[in-house]
Scaffold this motif. Structure first.
Motif, PDB file in Angstrom:
ATOM      1  N   SER A  14       0.847  -1.191   0.000  1.00  0.00           N
ATOM      2  CA  SER A  14       0.000   0.000   0.000  1.00  0.00           C
ATOM      3  C   SER A  14       0.885   1.244   0.000  1.00  0.00           C
ATOM      4  N   ILE A  15       0.661   2.075  -0.987  1.00  0.00           N
ATOM      5  CA  ILE A  15       1.449   3.316  -1.090  1.00  0.00           C
ATOM      6  C   ILE A  15       0.508   4.487  -0.834  1.00  0.00           C
ATOM      7  N   ARG A  16       0.941   5.386   0.040  1.00  0.00           N
ATOM      8  CA  ARG A  16       0.096   6.538   0.355  1.00  0.00           C
ATOM      9  C   ARG A  16       0.900   7.805   0.093  1.00  0.00           C
ATOM     10  N   VAL A  40       0.482   7.112 -10.813  1.00  0.00           N
ATOM     11  CA  VAL A  40       1.487   6.218 -10.217  1.00  0.00           C
ATOM     12  C   VAL A  40       2.170   5.406 -11.308  1.00  0.00           C
ATOM     13  N   ARG A  89      -4.091   6.862  -1.923  1.00  0.00           N
ATOM     14  CA  ARG A  89      -3.526   5.517  -1.782  1.00  0.00           C
ATOM     15  C   ARG A  89      -3.501   4.780  -3.108  1.00  0.00           C
ATOM     16  N   ILE A 112       8.498   2.892  -7.047  1.00  0.00           N
ATOM     17  CA  ILE A 112       7.147   3.437  -7.247  1.00  0.00           C
ATOM     18  C   ILE A 112       7.237   4.957  -7.258  1.00  0.00           C
ATOM     19  N   ILE A 145       9.598   6.167  -4.256  1.00  0.00           N
ATOM     20  CA  ILE A 145       9.842   5.278  -3.129  1.00  0.00           C
ATOM     21  C   ILE A 145      10.348   3.933  -3.666  1.00  0.00           C
ATOM     22  N   VAL A 193      10.846  -0.171  -2.741  1.00  0.00           N
ATOM     23  CA  VAL A 193      10.373  -1.229  -1.847  1.00  0.00           C
ATOM     24  C   VAL A 193      11.035  -2.535  -2.234  1.00  0.00           C
ATOM     25  N   THR A 227       9.543   4.910   3.307  1.00  0.00           N
ATOM     26  CA  THR A 227       9.054   6.237   2.975  1.00  0.00           C
ATOM     27  C   THR A 227       9.927   6.853   1.898  1.00  0.00           C
TER      28      THR A 227
END
Lengths: 160, 207
Positions: free
Chosen positions: A39-41, A55, A77, A92, A103, A105, A120
């Motif tokens: 989950s990316i916010r 995105v 999100r 991302i 970011i 991941v 983050t």
């Protein structure tokens, strides 16, 4: 009689074994696997959510071409379901009107490793009270020094 | 309104550095030709501090927020000194506060410094006849030009995989949100020059 029964039984068994797969009953196979969801916010340093931001997701094997693209929801999100057969660092990017952040991941082959923890990415940290006070002090100091300089210069005592 | 790291193609960021470098070289050359370049140093230092701090402060413009740009103010008050002052301010903002990016200092420099120089030239050309109008146009025009250059850079560096129409729509909203700032920065330049002419004429632009 017994011989007839044996023949019938043999015929049934033979049909069962030799029949095409499609003629068998409606066999179904289900497998369950814990999903890998990241989950990316996105939010700006002012606290505003990046609602509707675009995105871009880049897999580890191709950092030039996006693996998938999408849009953030009303809460800023975006849910990413990465291909766990591509382990490594996924990138991302969330952006809107020229602003945004990147970011990275780590996704492992074991789905349990994927997306674990919180990462983050930002292009600007929120300003703390200390930072704001430092800025105000800097401006005040600069203004005071400059005012004193010009006052002295106007009085004919400036050496610079 | 700073382009951050990671969103701009590498080639474009390099071109930004080349453009800002050329602009800086031109400015330093013009500054060297001034009769007394050192006389403007304190003013340049003070305005660098003002630019560094003030343009990092968030101004709420419902439903969004904007940052002061000060390109017109910097141009009118500093002239050619505006270019090094802006680049130093952007560098400090990127390093100390993460505002903008280190790879995009060149592009961000062009976004602020080019309008500052245009504002300086507009003000110098017309301040003799219409001082207030010239100050207002320089202040407001600086913001408009900065917005135009920013939008152009964003669209130029847009990845092909992105929805360009959605980004254009977002940019329109972004530009409209800055309209109050266009008016405000015009007023700021007018008021600032009036105050300086009464209180400290030594800080007024000298052309």
């Amino acid at each position: 009689m017994t011989r007839r029964c044996d023949l019938a039984l043999a015929l049934v068994v033979a049909l069962g074994v030799l029949a095409p797969q499609s003629l068998l009953a409606h066999a179904a196979y289900l497998t369950a696997q814990e999903p890998t969801v990241i989950s990316i916010r996105g939010q700006y340093d002012t606290g505003e959510l990046m609602e509707g931001a675009q995105v871009l997701v880049f897999a580890p094997d191709n950092p030039a071409e996006p693996w998938t693209t999408g849009t953030a929801d009303d809460l800023g999100r975006f849910l990413l379901f990465p291909d766990t057969s591509l382990p490594g660092r996924w990138t991302i990017q969330m952006r809107q009107a020229g602003h945004g952040a990147v970011i990275h991941v780590e996704v492992g082959e074991d789905s349990a490793d994927a997306g674990a923890g919180v990462a983050t990415g930002s292009t600007g940290a929120p300003q703390s009270l200390t930072q704001q006070l430092v800025m105000i002090a800097l401006v005040g100091w600069g203004a005071l020094g400059t005012a004193l300089y010009f006052r002295r210069r106007r009085g004919g005592n400036a050496s610079a | 309104m700073h382009l951050p790291d990671g969103l701009v193609p590498v080639g474009m960021a390099a071109a930004g550095y080349a453009g800002s470098g050329a602009l800086l070289a031109l400015s330093m050359n013009r500054i060297a030709r001034l009769p007394d370049p050192q006389a403007a140093m304190p003013r340049a230092a003070m305005m660098t501090a003002v630019f560094f701090a003030a343009s990092a402060i968030v101004v709420p413009v419902p439903p969004t927020t904007v940052h002061l740009m000060l390109s017109g103010v910097m141009g009118v008050l500093l002239g050619w000194f505006a270019v090094p002052a802006i680049l130093v301010g952007l560098f400090l903002q990127a390093v100390l506060f993460g505002h903008g990016g280190l790879t995009t200092i060149g592009l961000n420099g062009l976004i602020i410094a080019v309008p500052a120089l245009v504002a300086f030239m507009v003000y110098r050309a017309s301040a003799g006849r219409f001082p207030r109008l010239a100050a207002g146009v320089a202040g407001s025009g600086g913001v408009i030009l900065s917005l135009a250059i920013f939008a152009a850079f964003v669209l130029l560096g847009l990845p092909a995989q992105m929805d360009a129409s959605a980004e254009r729509a977002a940019l329109v909203v972004f530009v409209l949100a800055h309209m109050p700032l266009v008016v405000a920065e015009g007023i700021i330049v007018i008021v600032l020059l009036q105050i300086l002419s009464r209180v400290e004429p030594g800080l007024l632009p000298r052309g």
